[in-house]
Structures are given as C-alpha cells and as structure tokens.
Write a protein that holds these residues in place. Sequence first.
Motif, mmCIF file in Angstrom:
data_model
loop_
_atom_site.group_PDB
_atom_site.id
_atom_site.type_symbol
_atom_site.label_atom_id
_atom_site.label_comp_id
_atom_site.label_asym_id
_atom_site.label_seq_id
_atom_site.Cartn_x
_atom_site.Cartn_y
_atom_site.Cartn_z
ATOM 1 N N UNK A 143 0.916 -1.246 0.047
ATOM 2 C CA UNK A 143 0.040 -0.171 -0.097
ATOM 3 C C UNK A 143 0.806 1.171 -0.069
ATOM 4 N N UNK A 144 1.005 1.913 -1.206
ATOM 5 C CA UNK A 144 1.543 3.053 -1.102
ATOM 6 C C UNK A 144 3.188 2.824 -1.204
ATOM 7 N N UNK A 145 3.891 3.278 -0.253
ATOM 8 C CA UNK A 145 5.522 2.903 -0.194
ATOM 9 C C UNK A 145 5.728 1.894 0.859
ATOM 10 N N UNK A 146 4.629 1.005 1.467
ATOM 11 C CA UNK A 146 4.724 0.104 2.264
ATOM 12 C C UNK A 146 4.616 -1.203 1.861
ATOM 13 N N UNK A 147 5.020 -2.322 2.134
ATOM 14 C CA UNK A 147 4.814 -3.583 1.818
ATOM 15 C C UNK A 147 5.064 -4.787 2.962
ATOM 16 N N UNK A 148 4.244 -5.706 2.974
ATOM 17 C CA UNK A 148 4.442 -6.973 3.798
ATOM 18 C C UNK A 148 4.543 -8.077 3.034
ATOM 19 N N UNK A 149 5.294 -9.459 3.444
ATOM 20 C CA UNK A 149 5.182 -10.419 2.692
ATOM 21 C C UNK A 149 4.005 -11.362 3.358
ATOM 22 N N UNK A 150 3.402 -12.171 2.675
ATOM 23 C CA UNK A 150 2.328 -13.055 3.320
ATOM 24 C C UNK A 150 2.866 -14.361 3.226
ATOM 25 N N UNK A 151 2.340 -15.160 4.301
ATOM 26 C CA UNK A 151 2.653 -16.516 4.340
ATOM 27 C C UNK A 151 1.677 -17.232 3.116
ATOM 28 N N UNK A 152 2.117 -18.445 2.873
ATOM 29 C CA UNK A 152 1.329 -19.342 1.807
ATOM 30 C C UNK A 152 -0.319 -18.952 1.880
ATOM 31 N N UNK A 153 -0.648 -19.400 3.070
ATOM 32 C CA UNK A 153 -2.220 -19.272 3.099
ATOM 33 C C UNK A 153 -2.699 -18.078 3.319
ATOM 34 N N UNK A 154 -2.094 -17.135 3.964
ATOM 35 C CA UNK A 154 -2.529 -15.810 3.915
ATOM 36 C C UNK A 154 -2.427 -15.470 2.460
ATOM 37 N N UNK A 155 -1.612 -15.340 1.713
ATOM 38 C CA UNK A 155 -1.491 -15.306 0.446
ATOM 39 C C UNK A 155 -2.791 -15.784 -0.365
ATOM 40 N N UNK A 156 -2.906 -17.082 -0.289
ATOM 41 C CA UNK A 156 -4.287 -17.638 -1.155
ATOM 42 C C UNK A 156 -5.613 -17.090 -0.498
ATOM 43 N N UNK A 157 -5.633 -16.748 0.650
ATOM 44 C CA UNK A 157 -6.934 -16.150 1.211
ATOM 45 C C UNK A 157 -7.180 -14.857 0.579
ATOM 46 N N UNK A 158 -5.913 -13.974 0.567
ATOM 47 C CA UNK A 158 -6.015 -12.539 -0.077
ATOM 48 C C UNK A 158 -6.126 -12.548 -1.631
ATOM 49 N N UNK A 159 -5.439 -13.431 -2.189
ATOM 50 C CA UNK A 159 -5.632 -13.588 -3.658
ATOM 51 C C UNK A 159 -7.093 -13.780 -3.920
ATOM 52 N N UNK A 160 -7.730 -14.582 -3.051
ATOM 53 C CA UNK A 160 -9.289 -14.930 -3.393
ATOM 54 C C UNK A 160 -10.265 -13.883 -3.221
ATOM 55 N N UNK A 161 -9.848 -13.116 -1.968
ATOM 56 C CA UNK A 161 -10.773 -11.990 -1.456
ATOM 57 C C UNK A 161 -10.509 -10.817 -2.563
ATOM 58 N N UNK A 162 -9.222 -10.499 -2.897
ATOM 59 C CA UNK A 162 -9.162 -9.253 -3.926
ATOM 60 C C UNK A 162 -9.428 -9.627 -5.383
ATOM 61 N N UNK A 163 -9.645 -10.835 -5.420
ATOM 62 C CA UNK A 163 -10.056 -11.284 -6.859
ATOM 63 C C UNK A 163 -11.669 -11.127 -7.013
ATOM 64 N N UNK A 164 -12.229 -11.305 -5.853
ATOM 65 C CA UNK A 164 -13.921 -11.217 -5.561
ATOM 66 C C UNK A 164 -14.143 -9.932 -4.417
ATOM 67 N N UNK A 165 -13.897 -8.843 -4.740
ATOM 68 C CA UNK A 165 -14.042 -7.550 -3.738
ATOM 69 C C UNK A 165 -15.700 -7.822 -3.516
ATOM 70 N N UNK A 166 -15.950 -7.488 -2.183
ATOM 71 C CA UNK A 166 -17.390 -7.426 -1.835
ATOM 72 C C UNK A 166 -18.114 -8.717 -1.627
ATOM 73 N N UNK A 167 -17.402 -9.646 -2.081
ATOM 74 C CA UNK A 167 -18.261 -11.004 -2.204
ATOM 75 C C UNK A 167 -17.769 -11.770 -0.727
ATOM 76 N N UNK A 168 -19.051 -12.266 -0.203
ATOM 77 C CA UNK A 168 -18.910 -12.940 1.049
ATOM 78 C C UNK A 168 -18.573 -14.140 0.958
ATOM 79 N N UNK A 169 -17.525 -14.921 1.750
ATOM 80 C CA UNK A 169 -16.907 -16.138 1.732
ATOM 81 C C UNK A 169 -17.117 -16.680 3.126
ATOM 82 N N UNK A 170 -18.204 -17.845 3.384
ATOM 83 C CA UNK A 170 -18.328 -18.180 4.811
ATOM 84 C C UNK A 170 -16.902 -18.770 5.094
ATOM 85 N N UNK A 171 -16.812 -19.081 6.430
ATOM 86 C CA UNK A 171 -15.670 -19.680 6.863
ATOM 87 C C UNK A 171 -15.430 -21.403 6.169
#
Length: 225
Positions: A143-171
């Motif tokens: 975000x802007x000039x900051x960045x963080x590394x995501x762990x494998x499962x964090x990355x997969x969850x974020x990829x899913x969410x960012x590809x489907x913004x506003x979409x609800x995913x149950x646990x």
Amino acid sequence: MRILLAEDEKELARAVQVILEKQDYLVDVVHDGQDAYDYANLTEYDGMIFDIMMPKISGVEVVKKLREEGSQSPILLLTAKSAVEDRIDGLDSGADDYLTKPFSMGELLARVRAMTRRKSIFVADILSFGDLKLDRETRTLSCKDKEVKLANKEFQIMELLIENPHRLFSADQLLEKIWGFESDVEMNSIWVHISNMRKKLALLQSSVRIVATRGAGYSLEEGND
C-alpha cells in the motif's frame, strides 16, 4: 501460478499435486466434475487439469460449460483413452491440450509450463483493490510505499478476496477452497489467518478491510466505518 487439478484417482491426484507444488505452483485438488466446475467459477486459475472420466460430470462437459460461460483459463485434459475420436472430442470441447495416461511427470510439467505461459499473456501478476496491490510472483501485499510478505495460506486467502471484492465467503467456503474438502484443519485456523491479515493491513495503513458479517462470512471492503 494457481492450478486447479480435477482427478478422481486420489493417489494420482496426490502425486501430481506434490510434483506441481515442488515447482512452486499453488494447487487446488478436487475429485469430481461438479467440484471442478464450482471451483473454476470461484477463482480465475492460471491453468486447469481435468481428467475426462470423472464422477457427476465428465471433464469434457465441464470444459464445455466453462467455455460457454466465457472462461479463458487454459485447460489440459487427462484420459486413459487413446482413440483419435476421444482426442478430437476433448479439443473440440474447448480444451487447449490433451495428455493420455499413463504419462511421465516430466511431460506433464512441460505441458503445464506451456499453458501457463499462454495464460500469462492475459493475466496480470499484480492484483489491486482500493489502495492495495498484491504481487502474485513475490506474494507481497503493498500500500503506497509500504509492503509486507504474506505466508502461503494468507496469500491464498488474500488472492481469493482481492479477486472477488465485496463478495462474502463463509468460513466453510474458505476452509474448503484454501485447505481442500478433505482437510482436517480446524475452523480456528481461518480466524487466526484472518486476524494476522488484518494486522498486516493495519501495518500498511490501508483503507481496505476484511469485514466479518455475522452469520454470513468475510468480504474485502474499502473505506472506513
């Protein structure tokens, strides 16, 4: 790179998954045609590998349905059949390539590399939503000039969410999508990963949030309360 593997022979599916993951692919595995279709509609994959003879829906029928609905993800069909008519039927359904069993893992990897190269023409390595950017290659969230590394499962969850913004995913949906249908991972793993990602979003000072809707699930939203 994310691959969807649909193969009802579980030992073969596991062997292919291990080989692909050793090559740094993210692999989702299902064992019937209906799950293959559902997963393909949930996420845009860099490549998909379908066995032709699967329970519920055949691989060819899944390909036909996906192509009719506009999916452009490359698809490789696997089958024990070797007749010319079967190869023609598979390719006419919209598949990009065809591999007859038994096959060598080396040849499979070569086919996968070829189809993901074709896909890379159409899919960007950087996903974005709001002020967030997700780099698929390095698995970093910025975000802007900051960045963080995501762990494998964090990355997969974020990829899913960012590809489907506003979409609800149950646990349950997140658990099945990220860990797989047969995983014995407990539900609190979802909560832990969501909590960690929220901390990283706060660290980035992003306006994007992971919102929990009681009784419904999680979604990626932009803006303040």
